[in-house]
Scaffold this motif. Structure first.
Motif, PDB file in Angstrom:
ATOM      1  N   THR A  62       9.353  13.193  -4.577  1.00 33.56           N
ATOM      2  CA  THR A  62       8.121  12.849  -3.858  1.00 33.56           C
ATOM      3  C   THR A  62       7.173  12.097  -4.782  1.00 33.56           C
ATOM      4  O   THR A  62       7.004  12.467  -5.948  1.00 33.56           O
ATOM      5  CB  THR A  62       7.421  14.107  -3.317  1.00 33.56           C
ATOM      6  OG1 THR A  62       7.190  15.013  -4.385  1.00 33.56           O
ATOM      7  CG2 THR A  62       8.278  14.782  -2.263  1.00 33.56           C
ATOM      8  N   VAL A  63       6.600  11.038  -4.238  1.00 35.27           N
ATOM      9  CA  VAL A  63       5.595  10.243  -4.936  1.00 35.27           C
ATOM     10  C   VAL A  63       4.442   9.995  -3.973  1.00 35.27           C
ATOM     11  O   VAL A  63       4.581  10.167  -2.766  1.00 35.27           O
ATOM     12  CB  VAL A  63       6.178   8.914  -5.462  1.00 35.27           C
ATOM     13  CG1 VAL A  63       7.179   9.150  -6.567  1.00 35.27           C
ATOM     14  CG2 VAL A  63       6.803   8.116  -4.352  1.00 35.27           C
ATOM     15  N   ASP A  64       3.320   9.570  -4.503  1.00 34.19           N
ATOM     16  CA  ASP A  64       2.129   9.359  -3.684  1.00 34.19           C
ATOM     17  C   ASP A  64       2.077   7.994  -3.009  1.00 34.19           C
ATOM     18  O   ASP A  64       1.337   7.800  -2.053  1.00 34.19           O
ATOM     19  CB  ASP A  64       0.867   9.544  -4.527  1.00 34.19           C
ATOM     20  CG  ASP A  64       0.722  10.982  -4.999  1.00 34.19           C
ATOM     21  OD1 ASP A  64       1.203  11.881  -4.284  1.00 34.19           O
ATOM     22  OD2 ASP A  64       0.125  11.200  -6.071  1.00 34.19           O
ATOM     23  N   VAL A  65       2.856   7.040  -3.491  1.00 38.44           N
ATOM     24  CA  VAL A  65       2.849   5.677  -2.952  1.00 38.44           C
ATOM     25  C   VAL A  65       3.899   5.588  -1.841  1.00 38.44           C
ATOM     26  O   VAL A  65       5.088   5.801  -2.093  1.00 38.44           O
ATOM     27  CB  VAL A  65       3.158   4.649  -4.061  1.00 38.44           C
ATOM     28  CG1 VAL A  65       3.118   3.238  -3.522  1.00 38.44           C
ATOM     29  CG2 VAL A  65       2.212   4.829  -5.226  1.00 38.44           C
ATOM     30  N   VAL A  70       9.663   5.250   0.244  1.00 42.80           N
ATOM     31  CA  VAL A  70      10.724   4.673   1.079  1.00 42.80           C
ATOM     32  C   VAL A  70      11.835   4.108   0.203  1.00 42.80           C
ATOM     33  O   VAL A  70      13.027   4.291   0.485  1.00 42.80           O
ATOM     34  CB  VAL A  70      10.140   3.585   2.011  1.00 42.80           C
ATOM     35  CG1 VAL A  70      11.231   2.787   2.690  1.00 42.80           C
ATOM     36  CG2 VAL A  70       9.228   4.212   3.045  1.00 42.80           C
ATOM     37  N   LEU A  71      11.457   3.423  -0.880  1.00 37.68           N
ATOM     38  CA  LEU A  71      12.457   2.880  -1.799  1.00 37.68           C
ATOM     39  C   LEU A  71      13.302   3.982  -2.414  1.00 37.68           C
ATOM     40  O   LEU A  71      14.527   3.846  -2.530  1.00 37.68           O
ATOM     41  CB  LEU A  71      11.779   2.072  -2.906  1.00 37.68           C
ATOM     42  CG  LEU A  71      11.319   0.679  -2.528  1.00 37.68           C
ATOM     43  CD1 LEU A  71      10.486   0.077  -3.650  1.00 37.68           C
ATOM     44  CD2 LEU A  71      12.505  -0.201  -2.227  1.00 37.68           C
TER      45      LEU A  71
END
Length: 93
Positions: A62-65, A70-71
């Motif tokens: 999980t990332v914030d961007v 999606v990538l």
């Protein structure tokens, strides 16, 4: 996709299926990033095919961007299918 010398048809089949699955995932990824995902039958068909192929990868990291998320979700799944197709192609080739 031509078979390499000494490579069986089963090996080419595994590699081709892995590539096809990865191509569907990358196409879905591009549709999501460009905003094309909500428009038309093509995008919905690709999404229906790509969702089960993503396996457990969506949400694994999980990332914030959102674009990077999606990538990671679909890019890792595409890499997995290419690698699996290649490994199975080597085993059965």
């Amino acid at each position: 996709m031509a078979a390499k010398k000494g490579q069986s048809g089963v090996a080419v089949l595994f590699q081709g299926v892995g590539f096809l699955f990865a191509a569907l995932l990358v196409l879905h990824l591009l549709f999501l990033l460009t905003g094309f995902a909500g428009e038309g039958q093509l995008a919905s068909s690709v999404a229906q095919a790509a969702e089960p192929l993503a396996l457990f990868f969506p949400g694994l990291l999980t990332v914030d961007v959102p674009a990077l998320q999606v990538l990671l979700d679909y890019g890792l799944a595409a890499c997995f299918w290419v690698l699996l197709g290649g490994v199975l192609g080597r085993v059965f080739g």
